[in-house]
Each structure stands twice: as structure tokens, then as C-alpha cells.
Design a protein around this motif. Structure first.
Motif: not given
Length: 354
Positions: A41-65
Motif C-alpha cells: 500500500a505504501y509503495l502504491k503511493k510513491t512516485p516510483q510505483y504509483r502508476t505501475r501498481w495502480a490497478s493492484l490490490d495490495e491485500n492480495l499481493l504476497h511477497r513473491g508477487q
């Protein structure tokens, strides 16, 4: 003036990308989190990963993904820089990209030695990069079931010869195949640099890679003594055949040192042992116990200084790619530490080693 004109657009692009890299303070903030989903959730708000991860649900992401997504971001940034580069700049990027090919080859070889089924390993993070920037047939390589098949699948490729030489050895280990690829790549870079670069670019490439190879040789000599217990003859076959600031007679003396005390004494007398005498940062002082930290500190310092001193040169490309890769390594370490509830201080200590 020619470098200024050819690099101005690319340097501006890279400076904008550099500002988005995760900072030390952000890493510390991540280290204090309780769950991997919080990190996502934190990385989704950063400029580096905001666009890349915008459509992802952080609650469904595990470490490997998340690790796969972080790894993909390296190749995405490489492709962005490549698209912005001219023909001359792409010479360096093509040279640099071989490290990614070797990284994948090592992963596949590890699977083969561990006798893991290819379908259990996800190489999708590399797929787009290989499609655009590599002549290797990734699908064919990951379908191989043993080393003989794998090496045969490389026939006609530059990596076939160094691996096929190891194939003929009795009881060859994964370590031997990995070292063969590394030695081929390092020698290739050193031999090609004068054909690909001139002027300031050549000077910067020579310094960055020269010190890198010297320090890798020092690390290998030490590990061969303390971990691998190789004979001197075996060590010499694995040494990178480059002598920059580390003299050949120094390599010989360090390899043949009879005691750890003698090794430490010889190390202090080298160019690298004398390099930062007045610096009070522990990682800037070379000792047998901090070779890896000193290597990271030295390479980072060289690239940062060269990119700052001459922002219209190949150094700005190398510096960004170096920092991006280390961002991913450090975030991966932070993720693992959050997963196992490691303290903030210990997490940052592990991060600083890389």
C-alpha cells in the motif's frame, strides 16, 4: 559540446527518474511496518510505483508477487532509457544488458541443478525484456530438463562456448558454470570498452569497471580461502583477467598468503587499502571483514561522483541502473524482514550491507 547535445535529453529523463527512487528515510519507514500488505500500500503511493501498481490490490499481493513486480521495474526502466537513447548510447546499454541475460541463465541453471520442474519457476518478469533486447530463446531455455539440453539450446550464442568448456569437466558444479559466465562477461566488457567508447566515456567506463573487477577479485580471493578452501591453482583459474589498480604481484601475494594476518597486512598495502585513510565511515575503510560493504561503497561513490561531475556522459546511465537495481535489492530485503518481524535496526543493517 557534442556530448552535451547527445546526452541533454537523456540526462534530463534520467534525472527525473532518479528523483523517484526510494530514499533511505522511506526504507526506514518501510522497515517499521507490520505486514507485507502495508508495504504494498505504501509503495502504491510513491512516485516510483504509483502508476505501475495502480490497478493492484495490495491485500492480495504476497511477497513473491511483489518481488517479481519489483524485478520487472528494473527492466521497464532499462527499456525507457533505451527508447530515449541514441545509437552511441545504446552501445553501452547493449553491453550492460548482458548482465540480465546471465542472471536469467544462472536462475535456469540453478533450477536444473536442483532438479526443479521448469513450470514451477515464473520467468514472466523477464519476458518483455527478452523480447525486445535479447537473442536468447527464453521459452526454449526454460523447457530444458538437464544441463546438456540447456547448453545445446545455446548453440550459436555467445554464451555457448564458455559453458561448453565446463561441460567437459568431470563433476562440474553450478558454481563452475556461474563463474564461467561471469568471467566471460567481465572479459568481454574490458576487451570491448576501447572499441565502443572514446574520450570521457572511455575514461569513466574504465574507472568504474576497473575498480569493480579489482574488488570482485579481492572478494573472491578471500572467499576462496575462508569458504571454498580452493588451492592457489584453482583460485588463479577463477580470477577476472583484469588488473587495474590491483597489481598482478599483489593478487599473487594475497592468493598465496599463509595466514589471515598476512592477508590483512597485504590488503592494507594495496591501492584500496590506502584509498580512504581519513574517512570515518566504516564501510569506506577496507578490511578483510568488510570487503562486500567496501565494494558497494566504492562503486556507488565512483558512479555518483562521475555522474555529478559529468552529467552528459555514459556515467549517468550506469549510475541510474546501478541505483535502480540496488533499490530493488534493498526493498526485497525489507520485505523479507517485515515478513519475519525483524527489528528496524537489524533490517537497516541488512540493507546497508547491499
Amino acid at each position: 559540446m557534442s556530448n552535451l547535445l547527445s546526452y541533454s535529453g537523456l540526462s534530463t529523463k534520467i534525472r527525473a527518474m532518479q528523483k523517484k527512487l526510494i530514499t533511505e528515510d522511506q526504507l526506514r519507514e518501510i522497515a517499521g511496518m507490520d505486514h507485507v500488505s502495508q508495504v504494498a500500500a505504501y509503495l502504491k503511493k510513491t512516485p516510483q510505483y504509483r502508476t505501475r501498481w495502480a490497478s493492484l490490490d495490495e491485500n492480495l499481493l504476497h511477497r513473491g508477487q511483489m518481488e517479481k513486480l519489483l524485478k520487472q521495474s528494473i527492466f521497464e526502466d532499462f527499456s525507457r532509457i533505451y527508447q530515449f537513447s541514441n545509437r552511441e548510447q545504446r552501445k553501452f546499454l547493449s553491453l550492460y544488458s548482458k548482465r540480465y541475460e546471465i542472471r536469467v541463465l544462472k536462475e535456469i541453471m540453478t533450477n536444473l541443478f536442483d532438479r526443479r520442474e521448469s513450470f514451477q519457476v515464473d520467468f514472466s518478469a523477464y519476458a518483455e525484456f527478452f523480447r525486445k533486447h535479447s537473442k536468447l530463446d527464453l521459452n526454449r531455455l526454460i523447457s530444458c530438463t538437464n544441463m546438456d539440453e540447456f547448453i545445446q539450446a545455446l548453440a550459436g550464442n555467445e554464451f555457448y562456448e564458455p559453458l561448453s568448456r565446463i561441460q567437459g569437466r568431470e563433476n562440474a558444479l553450478l558454481f563452475d558454470y556461474g563463474m564461467a559466465l561471469d568471467l566471460y562477461y567481465f572479459s568481454y566488457i574490458w576487451n570491448m570498452r576501447k572499441k565502443l567508447f572514446t574520450g570521457k566515456d572511455l575514461e569513466e567506463i574504465t574507472k568504474a569497471y576497473g575498480e569493480k573487477f579489482d574488488l570482485l577479485n579481492l572478494q573472491f580471493i578471500q572467499r576462496s580461502r575462508q569458504i571454498y578452501h580452493l588451492s592457489c591453482a584453482e583460485v588463479y583459474t577463477q580470477i577476472i583477467p583484469v588488473s587495474y589498480k590491483l597489481k598482478k604481484e599483489e593478487i599473487k601475494a594475497l592468493t598465496e598468503a599463509e595466514t589471515n594476518e598476512e592477508f590483512a597486512s597485504l590488503l592494507r598495502k594495496t591501492y584500496y587499502g590506502r584509498k580512504n585513510p581519513s574517512h570515518d565511515t566504516p564501510e569506506a575503510q577496507l578490511t578483510p571483514g568488510n570487503l562486500e560493504e567496501f565494494y558497494n561503497y566504492t562503486l556507488r561513490s565512483i558512479l555518483e561522483n562521475e555522474a555529478r561531475r559529468d552529467p552528459y556522459s555514459v556515467a549517468v546511465i550506469y549510475s541510474y541502473l546501478y541505483h535502480k537495481e540496488h533499490e530493488v535489492v534493498r526493498l526485497t530485503i525489507a520485505l523479507e524482514c517485515v515478513r519475519y518481524n525483524v527489528s528496524i535496526s537489524d533490517t537497516m543493517r541488512y540493507i546497508h550491507r547491499n
